[in-house]
Every structure is written in C-alpha cells, then in structure tokens.
Write an enzyme that holds these catalytic residues in place. Structure first.
Site, PDB file in Angstrom:
ATOM      1  N   HIS A  82       0.229  -1.358   0.246  1.00 59.20           N
ATOM      2  CA  HIS A  82      -0.041  -0.332  -0.231  1.00 59.20           C
ATOM      3  C   HIS A  82       0.812   1.768  -0.172  1.00 59.20           C
ATOM      4  CE1 HIS A  82       1.185   0.735   4.209  1.00 59.20           C
ATOM      5  NE2 HIS A  82       0.771  -0.695   4.562  1.00 59.20           N
TER       6      HIS A  82
ATOM      7  N   GLU B 251      -1.942  -7.625   7.960  1.00 62.32           N
ATOM      8  CA  GLU B 251      -0.637  -6.849   8.219  1.00 62.32           C
ATOM      9  C   GLU B 251      -0.255  -8.043   9.477  1.00 62.32           C
ATOM     10  OE1 GLU B 251       2.670  -7.044   8.434  1.00 62.32           O
ATOM     11  OE2 GLU B 251       2.098  -4.659   7.476  1.00 62.32           O
TER      12      GLU B 251
END
Length: 383
Positions: free
Chosen positions: A187, A263
């Site tokens: 990202h 994550e």
C-alpha cells in the site's frame, strides 16, 4: 575492559527455527587477526538461539584449549546472546539457562567480555555454521577444510538450479505451462510510514496520506499501461483498500477482500517507532528478530503464524484465479513472507528485504508447486 588476547566470533543457525541446525566459531589472535582455531558442528533439530549458544560454548572451549588463562573478547551478531551473557538481560527461556551456565563455566570468571557486531562482520562464523548445516543435510558431520577452499566471504551451500530466463512483462516460458502470476503491491504511505511507526492489524488502521494517494495513482497508471492484470485482491485494512481501489478504477475491475492478507498484529508496539520499542521492550524486539516464532509484546501472532495465514490466503487466490495475473494489495510483512516462501528461503530472510511503500513484486506459481520470483521492490513508477 582489559585488552583481550583472543577474539571469539561465534554464530549458529537453524533452517526452519526449529529445524536442521548447526554452529560455527573461530578464535582469532586479538593483535594480528590471525585465525588460530575453528569449530563447527551439525546439532540436529534446534532453534537459532540454541545453535548460537552452542557456537559460543564451542568457541570458548577452543580458546581455553589454546590458553586457559587468556582474556577473551566474544563477538556475536546475536544481540540476545550478547545481552544475556553480559548480564543486562534476564535469561527466561528454560532451554537457554543451562547453555548460558555452561558457557560461563568454560572460561575463568572475569576473563570474558562480550560485544555485539553486525552480521556482515561475523562472516567466518556464519560460513562455518552453514558448512555444518550443509554437512548435516548430507548425513555427515563437518570437517575442516584448507583455508583456500572456503574464503572468508563464502557461504557454502548446494548449487541452485538456474531459474527460467524471464520474458517480456510477467509472461512465462511456454514449455513450463501457464502460471498464475501474483503481482504484490504494498500500500501507499500513511501518516505513520515516514515516521517508521509500527502499523499492524490491531492499531489505528490509518488511511493513505496525501503522498500515499499520489503513489496509489501512479502505480495504478503503470498497471493500466501494462494491461495484464485480470483481478484485484486486497487486505481488509483501509490503507490497502484505498490503494487497491485506485488500481481497480483504472483497470475496470472490482476489488475482492482477502482477510488473510492483513498485516501482522504488532500488539503493544502499534504506533511506536523502532527506537521506542527498543527502549521499552528490548528483549522482545531482539527475540522477534532472532526467531520467527517470537511474538511482538502483547501480540497473538508471530512471523510463523503470519506465514501460515498468508500462505493459506495465497492458496485461495491461486485456486480462484488459475492461469491469471492477479494484483494482490497487502502490507510489508505478508508480502515479505510470501516472497520468502516462494524462494524457499529461511525465516530470517524477511529481515533482509527492503519493501518500499507502493512497491511491486511479482511471483509466478506453477501447477507442480514451483514458484519463480520475477520482480522485487520495483518503484520505477514513482520516479
């Protein structure tokens, strides 16, 4: 610190942690740097930390055999062992306590000092540990070689087969069949990224910063220009969804959410900088870098847990999109883990990769289970 007569450099490794393990140690003349003795051994299945302690013990014994009254400076790249043996950190793990006691019993009290060194300055011990593990893999124990046969910088290992030559873009050689290509996209930046703060799956879930939005648009342009992406899959976190949506708009595709791509849970480290974690949780941080099974303070996940979760997500994507090129938008830790798995590299390889915000990696997966890394940390679209 009194002047040392010998320098002992020691290391240990485990291919799997725990897994096939070995150690290596060298004794150097502190004045000239000449190698006076070497030791290495394959020790079977063990953890990195156990192997490191056994390497320390072997190095101390080799120095004692040369001169039982000599003063010794131990240099290791394991901060955990150095800090524990220096008495600054407590030894909590039951497997480590008897090894530390044995190390203390080898040399005379007050005759040994400890110093941490970076891995690149511990190449001789690392080489020997790898030689020992290679020997164990072949069903034998390590034997010393002539110095010319193994230069200081070498890490002896079995030769790897040559990878297939890459073609234009991410296309595969025809004779290997049609692979599924996963294009991993980290990202774009969030407000936490430039501050190098830990940002996992249980923190504040920040969105993209102004720079992150710009990065997402640039990578979307590049992917649209390439024109090979056929599906978009994203982690559920806000920053990944925003990055994925920018690409999907350009590509005319929908975004599919895959929970397994989120994550790592960084627990009590969430929102803290590396320096702050080092100050508040030094032992946990060192353990995290030393073992894939160690968890961040207060976290329920380790890198081993993440590898299992991310691997299952990868398998679901491969099953859903066979033979296609899929954009997979995720985070630094899951992408590093999936690249490591594709390479068949040891768990600590994740700590040796750089993965920039909005960077691209590409891995091709074949029906026979083989994988080929085609791209790593590409940021050319941001320049």
């Amino acid at each position: 610190m009194a002047e040392a007569q010998f320098i002992v450099q020691a290391d240990g490794g485990s291919r799997g942690n725990p897994g096939p393990a070995g150690y290596g140690a060298v004794v150097l003349d502190a004045r000239t740097g000449e190698i006076l003795a070497e030791a290495a051994e394959y020790i079977g299945r063990a953890t990195n930390n156990v192997a490191e302690y056994k390497g320390l013990i072997a190095g101390l014994k080799a120095a004692r055999d040369l001169d039982p009254d000599a003063r010794i400076l131990v240099e290791m790249d394991s901060k955990l062992v150095v800090e524990q043996m220096s008495g600054r950190w407590k030894i909590k793990h039951p497997d480590m306590q008897p090894l530390a006691a044995e190390a203390r019993s080898v040399a005379a009290r007050g005759k040994v000092d400890y110093r941490w060194i970076p891995r690149e300055k511990n190449k001789e011990a690392d080489r020997l540990a790898n030689e020992a593990m290679d020997a164990g893999k072949q069903g034998r124990q390590w034997e010393p070689k002539p110095r010319a046969a193994a230069p200081a910088a070498a890490v002896v290992d079995e030769p790897l087969p040559a990878a297939p030559a890459p073609r234009a873009g991410w296309a595969a050689p025809a004779d290997l069949g049609t692979p599924t290509t996963l294009v991993f996209l980290r990202h774009g930046e969030t407000p936490l990224t430039p501050l190098r703060q830990f940002s996992g799956s249980t923190g504040s879930d920040p969105g993209l910063s102004e720079k992150g939005v710009w990065q997402a648009e640039r990578v979307a342009e590049a992917l649209a220009a390439r024109g090979t992406v056929q599906a978009v899959v994203s982690s559920p976190m806000l920053r990944t969804r925003q990055t994925a949506e920018a690409a999907a708009r350009r590509l005319g595709l929908d975004v599919r959410i895959e929970e397994g791509l989120r994550e790592l849970d960084f627990g009590d480290w969430e929102g803290l900088t590396y320096a702050e974690v080092m100050e508040r949780h030094p032992e946990d941080l060192s353990a995290f870098f030393d073992s894939a099974k160690a968890k961040p303070t207060g976290s329920a996940e380790s890198l081993t847990t993440l590898a299992h979760r991310a691997g299952q997500a990868r398998d679901r994507i491969l099953a859903r999109y066979p033979g296609k090129t899929v954009l997979v938008v995720s985070h630094v830790s899951p992408i590093k883990v999936l690249v490591r798995l594709a390479l068949g590299a040891p768990p600590d390889a994740v700590h040796r990769m750089e993965l920039s915000a909005a960077s691209l990696c590409a891995v091709q997966y074949y029906s026979d289970g083989n994988a080929s890394l085609r791209l790593l940390n590409d940021t050319s679209h941001l320049r």
